[in-house]
Design an enzyme around this catalytic site. Structure first.
Site, PDB file in Angstrom:
ATOM      1  N   ASP A 200      -9.781   1.453  -8.003  1.00  0.00           N
ATOM      2  CA  ASP A 200      -8.964   1.639  -9.208  1.00  0.00           C
ATOM      3  C   ASP A 200      -9.147   0.470 -10.179  1.00  0.00           C
ATOM      4  O   ASP A 200      -8.637   0.501 -11.299  1.00  0.00           O
ATOM      5  CB  ASP A 200      -7.482   1.681  -8.808  1.00  0.00           C
ATOM      6  CG  ASP A 200      -6.864   3.038  -9.057  1.00  0.00           C
ATOM      7  OD1 ASP A 200      -7.487   3.859  -9.760  1.00  0.00           O
ATOM      8  OD2 ASP A 200      -5.754   3.273  -8.548  1.00  0.00           O
TER       9      ASP A 200
ATOM     10  N   GLN B  98      -1.568   5.439  -5.298  1.00  0.00           N
ATOM     11  CA  GLN B  98      -1.207   6.287  -6.440  1.00  0.00           C
ATOM     12  C   GLN B  98       0.017   5.714  -7.142  1.00  0.00           C
ATOM     13  O   GLN B  98       1.020   5.385  -6.519  1.00  0.00           O
ATOM     14  CB  GLN B  98      -0.936   7.725  -5.959  1.00  0.00           C
ATOM     15  CG  GLN B  98      -0.665   8.719  -7.069  1.00  0.00           C
ATOM     16  CD  GLN B  98      -1.875   8.976  -7.981  1.00  0.00           C
ATOM     17  OE1 GLN B  98      -3.018   8.817  -7.582  1.00  0.00           O
ATOM     18  NE2 GLN B  98      -1.609   9.362  -9.213  1.00  0.00           N
TER      19      GLN B  98
ATOM     20  N   LYS C  56      -8.041  14.543  -6.204  1.00  0.00           N
ATOM     21  CA  LYS C  56      -8.984  13.481  -5.845  1.00  0.00           C
ATOM     22  C   LYS C  56      -9.619  13.790  -4.484  1.00  0.00           C
ATOM     23  O   LYS C  56     -10.823  13.641  -4.301  1.00  0.00           O
ATOM     24  CB  LYS C  56      -8.263  12.124  -5.832  1.00  0.00           C
ATOM     25  CG  LYS C  56      -7.867  11.678  -7.251  1.00  0.00           C
ATOM     26  CD  LYS C  56      -6.889  10.502  -7.294  1.00  0.00           C
ATOM     27  CE  LYS C  56      -6.438  10.255  -8.740  1.00  0.00           C
ATOM     28  NZ  LYS C  56      -5.466   9.169  -8.891  1.00  0.00           N
TER      29      LYS C  56
END
Ligand code: GUN
Length: 283
Positions: free
Chosen positions: A115, A92, A48
């Site tokens: 997200d 994460q 990422k």
């Protein structure tokens, strides 16, 4: 059904949008929070950051040890959230054992929630008014669009019920008028459900528990493999690719399928968050 031909133009468009933001005095910035030492998670976070670098998006890389407390994770998120130079925040997942992901995720402002996992953004999506949408589901939809897969009125089966994949995908597909079935570990007759489906999207990620074989796939069906696991030391998804490709019209490979799409959509969400300057997710 490769992901790269779909992801590459998205990354290019993101790079253009990032340059435009920079010329207007906004330096788009994504912050990631990685807790613990899971090597797969570290690899994903590394990808990422690399993709952000190539697209002209700044990054912050916050790392906490496996022994971090719930309060420490929450504190790290709160600090990033109150920093106006950070436009997007990603925690994460999964967090190491014992840590509840819900409080740190809820501490992210909806406008920085790249997200799409905060209660606000998940609720907007579930009620058919998507704002910032989870990256993997958004990537799957972009792939289906790119390859011309019709979903309106079609039977689509999702094998996964998580907040990261199955639930948001269900909402997105309902929004496209698909007839959606969501399967999970307690579902009975999963083989028959899949075999009667026009599109199967599978995201189990444990080949010792589940493999999607050709007997579960109807002639000409479309199969999207979201999972990543290891089989004999090699990366693989849920799908027995070589056998299923003989029956299906399209199958996404692992690696090289959905993976690049998730990263491309994260970049796109970061640009959306930076351009809206605090307004994304507010309706
Ligand atoms: N772990 C696996 N995929 C994802 C993702 O899309 N977002 C986050 N935060 N964690 C993940």
């Amino acid at each position: 059904m490769a992901g790269e031909p779909v992801a590459a133009p998205i990354r290019e468009a993101v790079a253009g949008a990032a340059a435009e933001l920079r010329s207007g005095g906004i330096e788009p910035c994504l912050a990631t929070v990685l807790v613990g030492d899971d090597p797969a998670s570290a690899t994903y976070v590394g990808r990422k950051h690399a993709a952000c670098g190539e697209a002209g998006i700044l990054t912050r890389d916050v790392r906490l040890g496996a022994g971090a407390t719930q309060e420490e994770v929450l504190g790290a998120v709160r600090e990033l959230d109150s920093d106006p130079s950070v436009h997007g925040i990603l925690v994460q997942l999964p967090l190491p054992g014992g840590l509840d992901p819900a409080p740190p995720i809820a501490a992210i402002s909806p406008s920085k929630d790249v997200d799409g996992l905060t209660p606000q953004n998940a609720g907007l999506l579930a009620s058919g008014r998507p704002a910032l949408v989870p990256c993997t589901p958004a990537g799957v939809m972009a792939m289906l669009d790119h390859y011309g897969v019709e979903t309106a009125g079609r039977a689509v089966t999702i094998i996964n019920r998580s907040g990261l994949v199955g639930r948001p995908l269900c909402s997105l597909l309902l929004g496209r008028d698909a007839t959606v079935t969501v399967c999970h570990s307690r579902t009975r007759g999963i083989g028959g459900i899949c075999a009667a489906s026009d599109v199967i999207i599978t995201a189990v990620g444990d080949r010792s528990r589940f493999t999607l074989g050709p007997e579960m796939v109807g002639e000409g069906a479309v199969v999207v493999d979201v999972a990543i696991s290891r089989v004999d030391g090699r990366l693989a998804g849920d799908v027995d690719y070589d056998a299923v490709i003989q029956k299906a019209s399209l199958v996404s490979p692992v690696p090289g399928g959905v993976g690049p799409m998730t990263v491309a959509m994260l970049l796109r969400n970061t640009i959306t968050a930076a351009s809206l300057g605090g307004q994304a997710g507010r309706r």
